[in-house]
Write an enzyme that holds these catalytic residues in place. Structure first.
Site, short mmCIF file in Angstrom:
data_model
loop_
_atom_site.label_atom_id
_atom_site.label_comp_id
_atom_site.label_asym_id
_atom_site.label_seq_id
_atom_site.Cartn_x
_atom_site.Cartn_y
_atom_site.Cartn_z
N ASP A 17 0.82 -1.22 0.00
CA ASP A 17 0.00 0.00 0.00
C ASP A 17 0.86 1.27 0.00
OD1 ASP A 17 -2.26 1.53 0.08
OD2 ASP A 17 -2.75 1.12 2.18
N ASN A 65 -10.67 -2.37 -6.43
CA ASN A 65 -9.82 -1.47 -7.22
C ASN A 65 -10.41 -1.09 -8.59
OD1 ASN A 65 -6.65 -2.83 -5.99
ND2 ASN A 65 -7.85 -1.08 -5.27
#
Ligand code: FPP
Length: 250
Positions: A17, A65
Site C-alpha cells: 500500500d 480497485n
C-alpha cells in the site's frame, strides 16, 4: 542481520500500500507510483526467494480497485505485462513458481495472456511459490468456496445418493484460492502492510486467523529488502500460540 532460519515464516503475505501517496508527494501521476511499486515488488520477490521463504503472496489488485480511474487501472495492468516481459526469465531462473489468487478471466486480454504464459512457464518450478492476488477479495473467495462445496455435495447426492450436510473447516480451506487448485498453500505466518494503514482490507480473511501482523509507515515503493529482512527477523523472535499455550522446551 541475525535470522533464526529454523523459525523462518513459511508463508509471508504483503499488502503493498502507498503507491498513490508516494507519487502524490512527488507531484507525479499515480501510475508512476505503481511503477515504482512494481520495482519494489521485484526486489522483495528476489529477497524472499534468496532467503528460502517458501510462499510469498502479494495483494496486487482487489475486487474494489475497479472503482479507480480507467487510466490508473490500465496503467496497473500495463505494468503487469511489462513485469512479465522483463522479469519472467529471472523468476524462472530462480525456480520461482507463479500462481494467481482471484478471478483473472476478467482482466484485459494482453495482461491475461501474459499471466497465462507465466503460469505455464513456471509450472514445474519447485522453488518459492509467488502468489499474485489479482481481482481478489477475501469475502468473495469464501463465498466462492461455499458455492463450490454446495455444487460438489449436490453432484455427490445426485450421482452417489450420498449427501453430507456438515461442512468442515478443511472443506472451506480446500476450496479457497489458496487450496487444492493452487497447491494447498499453508496459511500465512506473517502479513505485512505498508503505508501506515492498520487493517486487512479483505485480504486472506479466512487464512489470516492466526497470522502475525506487521505494519510499517514506509510507503510501498520505498519498502526495501533491508526493512523486509528486519521484519522477518522480529517475526522469528515472536512466540506463536495458535490459541493454545506455548509448549515448554524439552
Ligand atoms: C496500493 O497503493 C497499490 C495497488 C492498488 C496496486 C499495487 C500494484 C503494484 C505494486 C504494481 C503492479 C504489480 C502488479 C503485479 C500488477 P495505492 O494506490 O492504494 O496507494 P495510496 O493508498 O497511497 O493511494
Amino acid at each position: 542481520m541475525n535470522i533464526d532460519l529454523s523459525n523462518l515464516p513459511a508463508h509471508v503475505a504483503i499488502i503493498m500500500d502507498g503507491n498513490g501517496r508516494w507519487a502524490k508527494k512527488r507531484m507525479l501521476p499515480r501510475v508512476v507510483g505503481h511503477n515504482a511499486g512494481m520495482e519494489a515488488m521485484k526486489e522483495i520477490v528476489r529477497t524472499a526467494s534468496d532467503m528460502g521463504i517458501k510462499y510469498l503472496t502479494v495483494y496486487a489488485f482487489s475486487t474494489e480497485n475497479w472503482k479507480r480511474d480507467l487510466d490508473e487501472i490500465s496503467g496497473i495492468f500495463g505494468l503487469l505485462v511489462k513485469f512479465v516481459a522483463r522479469d519472467l526469465a529471472e523468476l524462472h531462473e530462480k525456480n520461482v513458481r507463479v500462481r494467481i489468487f482471484g478471478d483473472y478471466s476478467v482482466i484485459p486480454e494482453d495482461a491475461r495472456a501474459s499471466l497465462d504464459k507465466t503460469l505455464l512457464t513456471t509450472e514445474k518450478n519447485t522453488g518459492m511459490q509467488f502468489n499474485i492476488a489479482l481481482n481478489y477479495g477475501g469475502r468473495a473467495e469464501i463465498l466462492r468456496a461455499v458455492n463450490r462445496i454446495i455444487n460438489e455435495r449436490f453432484f455427490d447426492a445426485l450421482s452417489k445418493g450420498d449427501y453430507i450436510e456438515e461442512v468442515s473447516e478443511e472443506d472451506i480451506s480446500r476450496c479457497l484460492y489458496s487450496g487444492e487448485e493452487n497447491g494447498d498453500v499453508p496459511d500465512p505466518d506473517l502479513i505485512i502492510r505498508t503505508s501506515g494503514e492498520e487493517r486487512l482490507s479483505n485480504f486472506l480473511i479466512w487464512q489470516s486467523a492466526y497470522s502475525e501482523l506487521a505494519f510499517t509507515d514506509t510507503l510501498w515503493p520505498d519498502f526495501s529488502p533491508q526493512e523486509f529482512k528486519s521484519i522477518i527477523e522480529s517475526f522469528c523472535k515472536r512466540e506463536r500460540r495458535f490459541g493454545g499455550r506455548i509448549t515448554e522446551a524439552k
